[in-house]
Motif scaffolding. Structure first.
Motif, PDB file in Angstrom:
ATOM      1  N   ASP A  33      17.089   1.103 -50.630  1.00 60.38           N
ATOM      2  CA  ASP A  33      16.900  -0.226 -51.218  1.00 60.38           C
ATOM      3  C   ASP A  33      16.529  -1.293 -50.197  1.00 60.38           C
ATOM      4  O   ASP A  33      16.386  -2.451 -50.552  1.00 60.38           O
ATOM      5  CB  ASP A  33      18.152  -0.654 -51.979  1.00 60.38           C
ATOM      6  N   GLY A  34      16.411  -0.934 -48.929  1.00 62.13           N
ATOM      7  CA  GLY A  34      15.926  -1.879 -47.935  1.00 62.13           C
ATOM      8  C   GLY A  34      16.907  -2.297 -46.867  1.00 62.13           C
ATOM      9  O   GLY A  34      16.606  -3.190 -46.085  1.00 62.13           O
ATOM     10  N   ALA A  35      18.089  -1.674 -46.793  1.00 66.09           N
ATOM     11  CA  ALA A  35      19.057  -2.033 -45.754  1.00 66.09           C
ATOM     12  C   ALA A  35      18.540  -1.608 -44.383  1.00 66.09           C
ATOM     13  O   ALA A  35      17.814  -0.620 -44.256  1.00 66.09           O
ATOM     14  CB  ALA A  35      20.400  -1.366 -46.032  1.00 66.09           C
ATOM     15  N   GLN A  36      18.911  -2.372 -43.380  1.00 60.25           N
ATOM     16  CA  GLN A  36      18.524  -2.056 -42.007  1.00 60.25           C
ATOM     17  C   GLN A  36      19.353  -0.881 -41.494  1.00 60.25           C
ATOM     18  O   GLN A  36      20.564  -0.845 -41.711  1.00 60.25           O
ATOM     19  CB  GLN A  36      18.789  -3.266 -41.098  1.00 60.25           C
ATOM     20  N   PRO A  37      18.742   0.077 -40.794  1.00 62.06           N
ATOM     21  CA  PRO A  37      19.527   1.153 -40.185  1.00 62.06           C
ATOM     22  C   PRO A  37      20.462   0.575 -39.124  1.00 62.06           C
ATOM     23  O   PRO A  37      20.119  -0.368 -38.419  1.00 62.06           O
ATOM     24  CB  PRO A  37      18.472   2.049 -39.544  1.00 62.06           C
ATOM     25  N   MET A  38      21.651   1.132 -39.020  1.00 58.46           N
ATOM     26  CA  MET A  38      22.645   0.634 -38.071  1.00 58.46           C
ATOM     27  C   MET A  38      22.586   1.352 -36.732  1.00 58.46           C
ATOM     28  O   MET A  38      23.310   0.998 -35.817  1.00 58.46           O
ATOM     29  CB  MET A  38      24.038   0.739 -38.682  1.00 58.46           C
ATOM     30  N   ILE A  39      21.749   2.371 -36.649  1.00 59.99           N
ATOM     31  CA  ILE A  39      21.538   3.056 -35.373  1.00 59.99           C
ATOM     32  C   ILE A  39      20.037   3.212 -35.157  1.00 59.99           C
ATOM     33  O   ILE A  39      19.263   3.225 -36.109  1.00 59.99           O
ATOM     34  CB  ILE A  39      22.230   4.441 -35.328  1.00 59.99           C
ATOM     35  N   ASP A  40      19.637   3.300 -33.918  1.00 60.48           N
ATOM     36  CA  ASP A  40      18.231   3.533 -33.605  1.00 60.48           C
ATOM     37  C   ASP A  40      18.004   5.031 -33.593  1.00 60.48           C
ATOM     38  O   ASP A  40      18.373   5.723 -32.642  1.00 60.48           O
ATOM     39  CB  ASP A  40      17.865   2.939 -32.239  1.00 60.48           C
ATOM     40  N   ASP A  41      17.412   5.528 -34.674  1.00 59.86           N
ATOM     41  CA  ASP A  41      17.184   6.959 -34.776  1.00 59.86           C
ATOM     42  C   ASP A  41      15.875   7.189 -35.510  1.00 59.86           C
ATOM     43  O   ASP A  41      15.824   7.142 -36.733  1.00 59.86           O
ATOM     44  CB  ASP A  41      18.337   7.649 -35.506  1.00 59.86           C
ATOM     45  N   GLU A  42      14.837   7.394 -34.763  1.00 63.38           N
ATOM     46  CA  GLU A  42      13.529   7.661 -35.354  1.00 63.38           C
ATOM     47  C   GLU A  42      13.389   9.127 -35.741  1.00 63.38           C
ATOM     48  O   GLU A  42      12.474   9.494 -36.458  1.00 63.38           O
ATOM     49  CB  GLU A  42      12.418   7.277 -34.358  1.00 63.38           C
ATOM     50  N   GLY A  43      14.291   9.995 -35.269  1.00 62.88           N
ATOM     51  CA  GLY A  43      14.174  11.423 -35.522  1.00 62.88           C
ATOM     52  C   GLY A  43      14.764  11.877 -36.845  1.00 62.88           C
ATOM     53  O   GLY A  43      14.678  13.055 -37.181  1.00 62.88           O
ATOM     54  N   ALA A  44      15.353  10.964 -37.607  1.00 66.02           N
ATOM     55  CA  ALA A  44      15.958  11.358 -38.874  1.00 66.02           C
ATOM     56  C   ALA A  44      14.860  11.744 -39.861  1.00 66.02           C
ATOM     57  O   ALA A  44      13.873  11.028 -40.038  1.00 66.02           O
ATOM     58  CB  ALA A  44      16.798  10.218 -39.438  1.00 66.02           C
ATOM     59  N   ALA A  45      15.043  12.895 -40.502  1.00 72.50           N
ATOM     60  CA  ALA A  45      14.030  13.410 -41.424  1.00 72.50           C
ATOM     61  C   ALA A  45      13.955  12.577 -42.700  1.00 72.50           C
ATOM     62  O   ALA A  45      12.887  12.402 -43.270  1.00 72.50           O
ATOM     63  CB  ALA A  45      14.345  14.869 -41.771  1.00 72.50           C
ATOM     64  N   ASN A  46      15.083  12.055 -43.148  1.00 73.47           N
ATOM     65  CA  ASN A  46      15.106  11.257 -44.380  1.00 73.47           C
ATOM     66  C   ASN A  46      16.315  10.322 -44.354  1.00 73.47           C
ATOM     67  O   ASN A  46      17.085  10.310 -43.391  1.00 73.47           O
ATOM     68  CB  ASN A  46      15.130  12.171 -45.611  1.00 73.47           C
ATOM     69  N   VAL A  47      16.485   9.554 -45.428  1.00 73.76           N
ATOM     70  CA  VAL A  47      17.566   8.565 -45.444  1.00 73.76           C
ATOM     71  C   VAL A  47      18.950   9.225 -45.506  1.00 73.76           C
ATOM     72  O   VAL A  47      19.919   8.670 -44.989  1.00 73.76           O
ATOM     73  CB  VAL A  47      17.402   7.557 -46.608  1.00 73.76           C
ATOM     74  N   VAL A  48      19.046  10.409 -46.067  1.00 78.98           N
ATOM     75  CA  VAL A  48      20.337  11.102 -46.116  1.00 78.98           C
ATOM     76  C   VAL A  48      20.745  11.519 -44.703  1.00 78.98           C
ATOM     77  O   VAL A  48      21.902  11.343 -44.300  1.00 78.98           O
ATOM     78  CB  VAL A  48      20.293  12.316 -47.075  1.00 78.98           C
ATOM     79  N   SER A  49      19.800  12.044 -43.937  1.00 77.22           N
ATOM     80  CA  SER A  49      20.094  12.422 -42.551  1.00 77.22           C
ATOM     81  C   SER A  49      20.472  11.202 -41.733  1.00 77.22           C
ATOM     82  O   SER A  49      21.421  11.240 -40.932  1.00 77.22           O
ATOM     83  CB  SER A  49      18.882  13.096 -41.909  1.00 77.22           C
ATOM     84  N   LEU A  50      19.773  10.100 -41.939  1.00 75.12           N
ATOM     85  CA  LEU A  50      20.087   8.864 -41.226  1.00 75.12           C
ATOM     86  C   LEU A  50      21.474   8.366 -41.610  1.00 75.12           C
ATOM     87  O   LEU A  50      22.260   7.958 -40.752  1.00 75.12           O
ATOM     88  CB  LEU A  50      19.028   7.799 -41.512  1.00 75.12           C
ATOM     89  N   ALA A  51      21.812   8.436 -42.898  1.00 77.69           N
ATOM     90  CA  ALA A  51      23.147   8.016 -43.348  1.00 77.69           C
ATOM     91  C   ALA A  51      24.225   8.887 -42.722  1.00 77.69           C
ATOM     92  O   ALA A  51      25.271   8.386 -42.284  1.00 77.69           O
ATOM     93  CB  ALA A  51      23.230   8.069 -44.872  1.00 77.69           C
ATOM     94  N   CYS A  52      23.994  10.190 -42.629  1.00 76.35           N
ATOM     95  CA  CYS A  52      24.965  11.089 -41.999  1.00 76.35           C
ATOM     96  C   CYS A  52      25.143  10.756 -40.524  1.00 76.35           C
ATOM     97  O   CYS A  52      26.269  10.757 -40.005  1.00 76.35           O
ATOM     98  CB  CYS A  52      24.520  12.549 -42.149  1.00 76.35           C
ATOM     99  N   ARG A  53      24.067  10.449 -39.849  1.00 77.08           N
ATOM    100  CA  ARG A  53      24.159  10.092 -38.432  1.00 77.08           C
ATOM    101  C   ARG A  53      24.894   8.770 -38.240  1.00 77.08           C
ATOM    102  O   ARG A  53      25.628   8.601 -37.269  1.00 77.08           O
ATOM    103  CB  ARG A  53      22.771  10.046 -37.809  1.00 77.08           C
ATOM    104  N   GLU A  54      24.728   7.842 -39.166  1.00 77.87           N
ATOM    105  CA  GLU A  54      25.458   6.576 -39.095  1.00 77.87           C
ATOM    106  C   GLU A  54      26.951   6.799 -39.299  1.00 77.87           C
ATOM    107  O   GLU A  54      27.782   6.202 -38.615  1.00 77.87           O
ATOM    108  CB  GLU A  54      24.924   5.583 -40.130  1.00 77.87           C
ATOM    109  N   VAL A  55      27.300   7.702 -40.214  1.00 75.20           N
ATOM    110  CA  VAL A  55      28.724   8.031 -40.438  1.00 75.20           C
ATOM    111  C   VAL A  55      29.296   8.691 -39.192  1.00 75.20           C
ATOM    112  O   VAL A  55      30.399   8.359 -38.749  1.00 75.20           O
ATOM    113  CB  VAL A  55      28.894   8.943 -41.682  1.00 75.20           C
TER     114      VAL A  55
END
Length: 146
Positions: A33-55
């Motif tokens: 929905d447009g929230a800013q990522p809380m970590i700098d991670d360009e390698g995340a394959a999708n938003v679920v992977s990015l969310a897991c890395r943030e957790v």
């Protein structure tokens, strides 16, 4: 398949696997929905992977109870503009509907409104006005007329 971070590492961050699934899915929805990522991670394959890395990085944690989304989620400038425009469009539509209703009520026949007020107040309306505006009811025949 999620390999980095491992599921075991993520499970340790929450009370149960269910809580983990809810936490990751809510954060992934926020990112979509447009929230800013809380970590700098360009390698995340999708938003679920990015969310897991943030957790895993302890940037996203489960909070018990209801929390206002707006207060917690950092959103992009574009999303703020979109939400502001959406609110303005809703406000404009409501104003147009209000103006339409006002013009419709102003267009009421004042004479008909006066008759309604008189009828409610118990005043009689002159007979010629009643016959001209309404269909007159037929008078009941009595035995004397026959």
């Amino acid at each position: 398949m999620l390999t980095d971070p491992s599921i075991e590492k993520l499970k340790a961050k929450t009370a149960s696997p269910y809580d983990l699934a809810v936490l990751v899915s809510k954060r992934a929805r926020e990112l979509t929905d447009g929230a800013q990522p809380m970590i700098d991670d360009e390698g995340a394959a999708n938003v679920v992977s990015l969310a897991c890395r943030e957790v895993a990085a302890d940037r996203v944690v489960a909070v018990k109870g209801d929390v206002e989304d707006e207060a917690v989620i950092p959103i992009t400038r574009e999303e703020k503009i979109r939400r502001r425009e959406e609110a303005e469009n809703k406000r404009r539509m409501l104003d147009e509907e209000r103006a339409e209703k006002m013009s419709a009520s102003a267009a009421l026949n004042s004479k008909g409104l006066d008759d309604l007020i008189n009828a409610i107040a118990g005043d009689e309306v002159p007979e010629e006005e009643v016959e001209g505006e309404f269909e007159a009811e037929p008078e009941a025949e009595t035995e004397d007329e026959e």
